[in-house]
Write a protein that holds these residues in place. Structure first.
Motif, PDB file in Angstrom:
ATOM      1  N   PHE A 183      -8.335  -6.500   4.366  1.00 37.01           N
ATOM      2  CA  PHE A 183      -9.187  -5.340   4.146  1.00 37.01           C
ATOM      3  C   PHE A 183     -10.652  -5.687   4.418  1.00 37.01           C
ATOM      4  CE2 PHE A 183      -6.809  -2.022   1.402  1.00 37.01           C
ATOM      5  CZ  PHE A 183      -5.653  -2.224   2.121  1.00 37.01           C
ATOM      6  N   GLU A 184     -11.067  -6.859   3.992  1.00 37.58           N
ATOM      7  CA  GLU A 184     -12.468  -7.251   4.186  1.00 37.58           C
ATOM      8  C   GLU A 184     -12.791  -7.460   5.664  1.00 37.58           C
ATOM      9  OE1 GLU A 184     -12.541 -10.572   1.598  1.00 37.58           O
ATOM     10  OE2 GLU A 184     -12.396  -9.305  -0.182  1.00 37.58           O
ATOM     11  N   GLU A 185     -11.830  -7.992   6.405  1.00 40.35           N
ATOM     12  CA  GLU A 185     -12.039  -8.140   7.848  1.00 40.35           C
ATOM     13  C   GLU A 185     -12.161  -6.776   8.516  1.00 40.35           C
ATOM     14  OE1 GLU A 185      -8.709 -10.485   9.014  1.00 40.35           O
ATOM     15  OE2 GLU A 185      -9.656 -12.398   8.449  1.00 40.35           O
ATOM     16  N   MET A 186     -11.367  -5.820   8.039  1.00 39.92           N
ATOM     17  CA  MET A 186     -11.473  -4.458   8.566  1.00 39.92           C
ATOM     18  C   MET A 186     -12.848  -3.871   8.265  1.00 39.92           C
ATOM     19  SD  MET A 186      -8.740  -3.423  10.159  1.00 39.92           S
ATOM     20  CE  MET A 186      -9.150  -1.693  10.105  1.00 39.92           C
ATOM     21  N   ALA A 187     -13.341  -4.086   7.047  1.00 44.03           N
ATOM     22  CA  ALA A 187     -14.644  -3.550   6.667  1.00 44.03           C
ATOM     23  C   ALA A 187     -15.758  -4.163   7.499  1.00 44.03           C
ATOM     24  CB  ALA A 187     -14.903  -3.791   5.180  1.00 44.03           C
ATOM     25  N   ALA A 188     -15.603  -5.429   7.851  1.00 43.21           N
ATOM     26  CA  ALA A 188     -16.627  -6.103   8.643  1.00 43.21           C
ATOM     27  C   ALA A 188     -16.608  -5.649  10.097  1.00 43.21           C
ATOM     28  CB  ALA A 188     -16.435  -7.621   8.566  1.00 43.21           C
ATOM     29  N   GLY A 189     -15.397  -5.447  10.649  1.00 44.48           N
ATOM     30  CA  GLY A 189     -15.289  -5.137  12.077  1.00 44.48           C
ATOM     31  C   GLY A 189     -15.121  -3.673  12.407  1.00 44.48           C
ATOM     32  N   HIS A 190     -14.771  -2.819  11.407  1.00 45.80           N
ATOM     33  CA  HIS A 190     -14.580  -1.379  11.627  1.00 45.80           C
ATOM     34  C   HIS A 190     -13.584  -1.115  12.760  1.00 45.80           C
ATOM     35  CE1 HIS A 190     -18.318   0.258   9.407  1.00 45.80           C
ATOM     36  NE2 HIS A 190     -18.039  -0.965   8.978  1.00 45.80           N
ATOM     37  N   GLY A 191     -12.563  -1.969  12.870  1.00 43.93           N
ATOM     38  CA  GLY A 191     -11.639  -1.833  13.981  1.00 43.93           C
ATOM     39  C   GLY A 191     -10.256  -1.416  13.567  1.00 43.93           C
ATOM     40  N   LEU A 192      -9.239  -2.132  14.094  1.00 43.95           N
ATOM     41  CA  LEU A 192      -7.840  -1.784  13.893  1.00 43.95           C
ATOM     42  C   LEU A 192      -7.040  -3.034  13.532  1.00 43.95           C
ATOM     43  CD1 LEU A 192      -7.445   0.326  17.150  1.00 43.95           C
ATOM     44  CD2 LEU A 192      -7.494   1.298  14.845  1.00 43.95           C
ATOM     45  N   ARG A 193      -5.943  -2.823  12.833  1.00 45.40           N
ATOM     46  CA  ARG A 193      -5.020  -3.916  12.530  1.00 45.40           C
ATOM     47  C   ARG A 193      -3.620  -3.331  12.442  1.00 45.40           C
ATOM     48  NH1 ARG A 193      -5.017  -9.148   9.719  1.00 45.40           N
ATOM     49  NH2 ARG A 193      -2.881  -9.444   8.966  1.00 45.40           N
ATOM     50  N   TYR A 194      -2.634  -4.065  12.996  1.00 46.07           N
ATOM     51  CA  TYR A 194      -1.256  -3.579  13.044  1.00 46.07           C
ATOM     52  C   TYR A 194      -0.337  -4.654  12.467  1.00 46.07           C
ATOM     53  CZ  TYR A 194       3.093  -1.750  15.104  1.00 46.07           C
ATOM     54  OH  TYR A 194       4.363  -1.272  15.303  1.00 46.07           O
ATOM     55  N   ASP A 195       0.406  -4.312  11.396  1.00 48.52           N
ATOM     56  CA  ASP A 195       1.280  -5.261  10.714  1.00 48.52           C
ATOM     57  C   ASP A 195       2.685  -4.691  10.545  1.00 48.52           C
ATOM     58  OD1 ASP A 195      -0.732  -7.338   9.899  1.00 48.52           O
ATOM     59  OD2 ASP A 195      -1.560  -5.642   8.774  1.00 48.52           O
ATOM     60  N   HIS A 196       3.675  -5.586  10.552  1.00 49.08           N
ATOM     61  CA  HIS A 196       5.029  -5.274  10.118  1.00 49.08           C
ATOM     62  C   HIS A 196       5.251  -6.000   8.797  1.00 49.08           C
ATOM     63  CE1 HIS A 196       6.832  -4.279  14.367  1.00 49.08           C
ATOM     64  NE2 HIS A 196       5.690  -3.649  14.133  1.00 49.08           N
ATOM     65  N   ILE A 197       5.829  -5.308   7.803  1.00 47.48           N
ATOM     66  CA  ILE A 197       5.943  -5.859   6.451  1.00 47.48           C
ATOM     67  C   ILE A 197       7.324  -5.561   5.872  1.00 47.48           C
ATOM     68  CG2 ILE A 197       5.034  -5.712   4.080  1.00 47.48           C
ATOM     69  CD1 ILE A 197       2.313  -4.934   5.371  1.00 47.48           C
ATOM     70  N   HIS A 198       7.875  -6.556   5.167  1.00 51.67           N
ATOM     71  CA  HIS A 198       9.063  -6.355   4.328  1.00 51.67           C
ATOM     72  C   HIS A 198       8.755  -6.904   2.945  1.00 51.67           C
ATOM     73  CE1 HIS A 198      13.192  -6.413   2.797  1.00 51.67           C
ATOM     74  NE2 HIS A 198      12.834  -7.567   2.251  1.00 51.67           N
ATOM     75  N   THR A 199       9.080  -6.143   1.904  1.00 51.76           N
ATOM     76  CA  THR A 199       8.901  -6.610   0.534  1.00 51.76           C
ATOM     77  C   THR A 199       9.787  -5.775  -0.387  1.00 51.76           C
ATOM     78  OG1 THR A 199       7.254  -7.174  -1.155  1.00 51.76           O
ATOM     79  CG2 THR A 199       6.913  -5.101   0.059  1.00 51.76           C
ATOM     80  N   GLN A 200       9.563  -5.899  -1.688  1.00 53.61           N
ATOM     81  CA  GLN A 200      10.214  -5.031  -2.668  1.00 53.61           C
ATOM     82  C   GLN A 200       9.123  -4.368  -3.497  1.00 53.61           C
ATOM     83  OE1 GLN A 200      11.396  -8.539  -2.697  1.00 53.61           O
ATOM     84  NE2 GLN A 200      12.655  -7.820  -1.004  1.00 53.61           N
ATOM     85  N   MET A 201       9.249  -3.058  -3.703  1.00 49.90           N
ATOM     86  CA  MET A 201       8.262  -2.316  -4.477  1.00 49.90           C
ATOM     87  C   MET A 201       8.968  -1.404  -5.459  1.00 49.90           C
ATOM     88  SD  MET A 201       5.265  -1.346  -1.705  1.00 49.90           S
ATOM     89  CE  MET A 201       6.212  -0.023  -0.988  1.00 49.90           C
ATOM     90  N   ALA A 202       8.281  -1.135  -6.578  1.00 54.14           N
ATOM     91  CA  ALA A 202       8.807  -0.185  -7.554  1.00 54.14           C
ATOM     92  C   ALA A 202       8.893   1.187  -6.903  1.00 54.14           C
ATOM     93  CB  ALA A 202       7.913  -0.142  -8.782  1.00 54.14           C
ATOM     94  N   ARG A 203       9.957   1.927  -7.256  1.00 55.51           N
ATOM     95  CA  ARG A 203      10.154   3.230  -6.607  1.00 55.51           C
ATOM     96  C   ARG A 203      10.534   4.282  -7.623  1.00 55.51           C
ATOM     97  NH1 ARG A 203      14.870   5.534  -3.836  1.00 55.51           N
ATOM     98  NH2 ARG A 203      14.126   7.331  -2.661  1.00 55.51           N
ATOM     99  N   GLY A 204       9.951   5.485  -7.450  1.00 53.37           N
ATOM    100  CA  GLY A 204      10.294   6.634  -8.263  1.00 53.37           C
ATOM    101  C   GLY A 204       9.893   6.484  -9.721  1.00 53.37           C
ATOM    102  N   GLU A 205      10.310   7.418 -10.543  1.00 54.46           N
ATOM    103  CA  GLU A 205       9.936   7.425 -11.953  1.00 54.46           C
ATOM    104  C   GLU A 205      10.561   6.271 -12.720  1.00 54.46           C
ATOM    105  OE1 GLU A 205      10.355  11.123 -13.921  1.00 54.46           O
ATOM    106  OE2 GLU A 205       9.680  12.311 -12.186  1.00 54.46           O
ATOM    107  N   GLU A 206      11.712   5.781 -12.265  1.00 57.04           N
ATOM    108  CA  GLU A 206      12.370   4.659 -12.936  1.00 57.04           C
ATOM    109  C   GLU A 206      11.578   3.372 -12.748  1.00 57.04           C
ATOM    110  OE1 GLU A 206      15.362   4.649 -14.663  1.00 57.04           O
ATOM    111  OE2 GLU A 206      15.301   6.836 -14.592  1.00 57.04           O
ATOM    112  N   GLY A 207      10.902   3.243 -11.627  1.00 62.06           N
ATOM    113  CA  GLY A 207      10.103   2.054 -11.370  1.00 62.06           C
ATOM    114  C   GLY A 207      10.914   0.825 -11.016  1.00 62.06           C
ATOM    115  N   ASN A 208      12.151   1.008 -10.556  1.00 66.04           N
ATOM    116  CA  ASN A 208      12.985  -0.127 -10.155  1.00 66.04           C
ATOM    117  C   ASN A 208      12.536  -0.655  -8.793  1.00 66.04           C
ATOM    118  OD1 ASN A 208      14.653   0.124 -12.458  1.00 66.04           O
ATOM    119  ND2 ASN A 208      15.843   1.733 -11.446  1.00 66.04           N
ATOM    120  N   PHE A 209      12.521  -1.975  -8.652  1.00 64.01           N
ATOM    121  CA  PHE A 209      12.117  -2.569  -7.381  1.00 64.01           C
ATOM    122  C   PHE A 209      13.225  -2.412  -6.352  1.00 64.01           C
ATOM    123  CE2 PHE A 209       8.657  -4.161  -9.709  1.00 64.01           C
ATOM    124  CZ  PHE A 209       7.739  -4.686  -8.824  1.00 64.01           C
TER     125      PHE A 209
END
Length: 293
Positions: free
Chosen positions: A209-235
Motif C-alpha cells: 500500500f505504501e509503495e502505491m501511495a508513493a508511486g500513484h500507479g498500479l499493482r496486480y496480484d494473485h492471492i489465496h488465503t482463508q478469510m472469515a465469511r458471512g455472519e458465522e465468521g467461519n474461515f
C-alpha cells in the motif's frame, strides 16, 4: 565498534530501534525485547553513529522520534519483516516481483504472487481489464465519469496518520459479497484488519500500500488465503485477483482503490492444486458473469 561489527548485529539494533520507536518507553522496550537498558541504549547509539543522524530525543525521561527517526522507521520495519520472512523461506522475488508463501496454525495459509500489469490484458479478466481501462481514461480521478459504472465493485482506502482506513465499499464488490451486508456497512472508517499471519505478514502487505501511495500507479496480484465469511465468521478458502490503482480524491489527496475478482484462475508458484481448488463452489465472481457495462 567498527563497521563489520555493526553489520553483524544489525537485526538486534533494528529490533531495539523499532521497539523503542513503538513504545517510546525504555523500560517497556527492555521488557519486550528481554534485554537490558544498557544494551538498548547502546544499540540506538550505534545506529545513530553509523547513520550520522539522531533518531531519538529524550525530554523529561520521555523518548521522542526525531524527523530522521520517523523517516527511518518504515525502512527499519521493512528490513526486519523481509529478513524474517526470507529466513523462513516465506518471501522471495520471482522475476523481480513479490512472492509470499506462509503457512500457519490450523491449515491457515497466505499465498501471493505479483504479476506484470500486462497480464490483465492477456488473461481472462474482463472486470480487471475494464478497471484498468477506466483508470487510464479517468487519469486517476476517483470521481471521474469513466469510473462511475465500476464504483459498485471498488473498495477505497485513505491513509490517516499511520493507518489505512476504508472509506468506501461497493455493494457488489468482492469484499461486500464475501462478508455480507453487515460487514460492508461496518467496514467504513475502520483500519485494515489484521490477518493470522502476524506482524511480519502485516508489514509485508502494508508495504504494498505504501509503495502505491508513493508511486500513484498500479499493482496486480494473485492471492489465496482463508478469510472469515458471512455472519458465522467461519474461515473459508478464497482465491482472488487484485488490481490496486492509485487515484485522487477531489481534494487531490491520494486514494487507494482495490478492485478484486474471486476466481479459480490464479497463478501462484508453489501453491498446491488442492488449495487452489478448495474455494467453495459458486463463489467465483467470473463464473457469475460479472459485468461493468
Amino acid at each position: 565498534m567498527d563497521g563489520s561489527q555493526t553489520r553483524a548485529i544489525l537485526f538486534e539494533m533494528l529490533r531495539s530501534f523499532t521497539t523503542l520507536a513503538r513504545t517510546l518507553n525504555l523500560s517497556r522496550a527492555v521488557r519486550e525485547l528481554g534485554s537490558t537498558r544498557q544494551t538498548v541504549r547502546r544499540h540506538i547509539a550505534q545506529l545513530e553513529e553509523a547513520r550520522g543522524e539522531q533518531l531519538f530525543v529524550l525530554e523529561d525521561r520521555q523518548y521522542r522520534l526525531t524527523k530522521a527517526g520517523r523517516e527511518s522507521l518504515l525502512d527499519a520495519l521493512d528490513i526486519l519483516a523481509h529478513g524474517e520472512a526470507w529466513l523462513e523461506n516465506q518471501s522471495r522475488r520471482i522475476n523481480g516481483l513479490t512472492h509470499i508463501a506462509m503457512e500457519g496454525e490450523g491449515g491457515w495459509g497466505f499465498f501471493l504472487q505479483q504479476h506484470p500489469i500486462s497480464k490483465v490484458w492477456t488473461q481472462r479478466a474482463p472486470m480487471l481489464r475494464e478497471g484498468l481501462r477506466a483508470w487510464a481514461m479517468a487519469e486517476g480521478e476517483l470521481e471521474h465519469a469513466e469510473l462511475e459504472q465500476l464504483r459498485p465493485y471498488l473498495m477505497v482506502f485513505r491513509k490517516l496518520d499511520e493507518e489505512w482506513v476504508c472509506v468506501e465499499v461497493g455493494q457488489r464488490s468482492s469484499y461486500a459479497t464475501w462478508y455480507g451486508w453487515k460487514w460492508e456497512r461496518s467496514a467504513i472508517g475502520r483500519a485494515l484488519p489484521s490477518l493470522p499471519g502476524g506482524s511480519v505478514l502485516a508489514r509485508l502487505l502494508a508495504r504494498h500500500f505504501e509503495e502505491m501511495a508513493a508511486g500513484h500507479g498500479l499493482r496486480y496480484d494473485h492471492i489465496h488465503t482463508q478469510m472469515a465469511r458471512g455472519e458465522e465468521g467461519n474461515f473459508e478458502p478464497v482465491n482472488y485477483r487484485r488490481l490496486l490503482m492509485g487515484c485522487r480524491f477531489p481534494d487531490e489527496s491520494f486514494a487507494l482503490v482495490s478492485l478484486v475478482e474471486r476466481t479459480y484462475d490464479i497463478e501462484i508458484e508453489g501453491l498446491p492444486e488442492e488449495r487452489r481448488l478448495s474455494m467453495p463452489a459458486g463463489l467465483a465472481m467470473d463464473d457469475s458473469e460479472v459485468s461493468t457495462k
